[in-house]
Each structure stands twice: as C-alpha cells, then as structure tokens.
Design a protein around this motif. Structure first.
Motif, PDB file in Angstrom:
ATOM      1  N   ILE A  58     -11.106   2.315   4.874  1.00 40.66           N
ATOM      2  CA  ILE A  58     -10.119   3.158   5.187  1.00 40.66           C
ATOM      3  C   ILE A  58     -10.053   3.783   6.694  1.00 40.66           C
ATOM      4  O   ILE A  58      -9.118   4.388   7.043  1.00 40.66           O
ATOM      5  CB  ILE A  58      -9.588   4.380   4.238  1.00 40.66           C
TER       6      ILE A  58
ATOM      7  N   ALA B 138      -2.771  -1.518   7.655  1.00 41.95           N
ATOM      8  CA  ALA B 138      -2.554  -1.910   6.157  1.00 41.95           C
ATOM      9  C   ALA B 138      -3.197  -3.116   6.026  1.00 41.95           C
ATOM     10  O   ALA B 138      -4.022  -3.648   4.777  1.00 41.95           O
ATOM     11  CB  ALA B 138      -1.294  -1.985   5.716  1.00 41.95           C
TER      12      ALA B 138
ATOM     13  N   PHE C 135      -4.588   6.511   4.723  1.00 43.31           N
ATOM     14  CA  PHE C 135      -4.899   5.921   3.551  1.00 43.31           C
ATOM     15  C   PHE C 135      -5.229   7.037   2.433  1.00 43.31           C
ATOM     16  O   PHE C 135      -5.772   7.929   2.901  1.00 43.31           O
ATOM     17  CB  PHE C 135      -6.225   4.976   3.456  1.00 43.31           C
TER      18      PHE C 135
ATOM     19  N   ILE D 289      -7.119  -2.808   6.268  1.00 47.88           N
ATOM     20  CA  ILE D 289      -7.638  -1.902   4.936  1.00 47.88           C
ATOM     21  C   ILE D 289      -7.744  -3.189   3.912  1.00 47.88           C
ATOM     22  O   ILE D 289      -8.613  -3.233   3.151  1.00 47.88           O
ATOM     23  CB  ILE D 289      -6.703  -0.772   4.675  1.00 47.88           C
TER      24      ILE D 289
ATOM     25  N   LEU E  26       0.820  -1.227  -0.064  1.00 45.84           N
ATOM     26  CA  LEU E  26      -0.001  -0.056  -0.063  1.00 45.84           C
ATOM     27  C   LEU E  26       0.885   1.173  -0.021  1.00 45.84           C
ATOM     28  O   LEU E  26       0.608   2.386  -0.765  1.00 45.84           O
ATOM     29  CB  LEU E  26      -0.959  -0.114   1.127  1.00 45.84           C
TER      30      LEU E  26
ATOM     31  N   PHE F 169      -0.824   4.319  -1.684  1.00 44.31           N
ATOM     32  CA  PHE F 169      -2.109   4.275  -1.275  1.00 44.31           C
ATOM     33  C   PHE F 169      -2.355   4.596   0.110  1.00 44.31           C
ATOM     34  O   PHE F 169      -3.333   4.794   0.687  1.00 44.31           O
ATOM     35  CB  PHE F 169      -2.882   2.850  -1.575  1.00 44.31           C
ATOM     36  N   MET F 170      -1.130   4.468   0.779  1.00 44.65           N
ATOM     37  CA  MET F 170      -1.074   4.718   2.327  1.00 44.65           C
ATOM     38  C   MET F 170       0.349   5.637   2.488  1.00 44.65           C
ATOM     39  O   MET F 170       1.356   5.076   1.950  1.00 44.65           O
ATOM     40  CB  MET F 170      -1.127   3.378   2.934  1.00 44.65           C
TER      41      MET F 170
END
Length: 129
Positions: free
Chosen positions: A104, A115, A79, A118, A67, A72-73
């Motif tokens: 998220i 993570a 997030f 999510i 991620l 994405f993070m």
C-alpha cells in the motif's frame, strides 16, 4: 464466459478469498467491461506474464476501478487498509500483516498505475504465502 472465470480468479487473488461474493464479481465484471479489458489481457496480468510497462493502461485502470468500487482505495489513491482488513480478515489472515504495508505504500504517477502496483504486489503476496 471466459472473462467471468478469469475475473473470479483475479478477484480471489487480489482479495485472497475462496470465492468472491456476487457484489465483488459484479464490480469486477463492470470494471473490465468499462475499461475494455480482454480475456487475454487479464489472464496474462493475473498469470504474471506481463508486468510494469508491458501492462496496458486499460488493465491498470481496471484495477483502480476494482479497488475503488470495493472501497479498498479512495478516489485520491489512498489505500484503505481498515476496509481491506474488515472485508477480508476472515478469508485472508496471513495477508493482513506488515507485508501489506509494502504494497500500500507504492507510489506512482497516476491512480491507475498506483492501483496496478498495489494489486500486483497483493497478488505476489498471495502467491508467496
């Protein structure tokens, strides 16, 4: 080779795409290798055979690696819905709605756990679409 195939499937589940691009595939392979994730560990996670406390820390940290390296993070565990949407809007319009908010907003004791939660949630959204 088996790990490569499993990671393609896993990346697609998380990213909800047809086929990941080479960059996503390389990130997935690098993260799996760095965290020492076995074929079985990832296959079991992706298939939903192991959840929560049964998932080893290395698998959870692989999802953090995946991620964060895809943007994405961030490194603080936030997030980046805008990045997720911009990279995936053409592949996953059904995922890009209010349901993603429940994924998220997951809270955890550490970034690997967050993570993982999510990712697990996004996989469930994909399976339920």
């Amino acid at each position: 080779m088996k790990l490569s195939i499993l990671l393609i499937v896993a990346c697609c589940a998380i990213a909800s795409c047809e086929l990941p691009n080479e960059g996503i595939m390389k990130i997935a392979l690098d993260c799996a290798k760095e965290q020492g994730v076995t074929d079985k560990e990832y296959a079991d996670f992706h298939a939903g055979l192991i959840k929560g406390a049964d998932v080893k820390e290395n698998v959870k940290c692989m999802t953090k690696c995946f991620l964060t390296r895809n943007g994405f993070m961030d490194e603080s565990g936030n997030f980046k819905a805008d990045v997720f949407a911009s990279k995936l809007e053409h592949m996953a319009p059904k995922l890009l709605n209010e349901n993603v908010e429940k994924c998220i907003s997951k809270q955890a004791e550490n970034l690997c756990e967050k993570a993982f939660l999510i990712s697990e949630c996004l996989i469930q959204l994909k399976l339920n679409i």
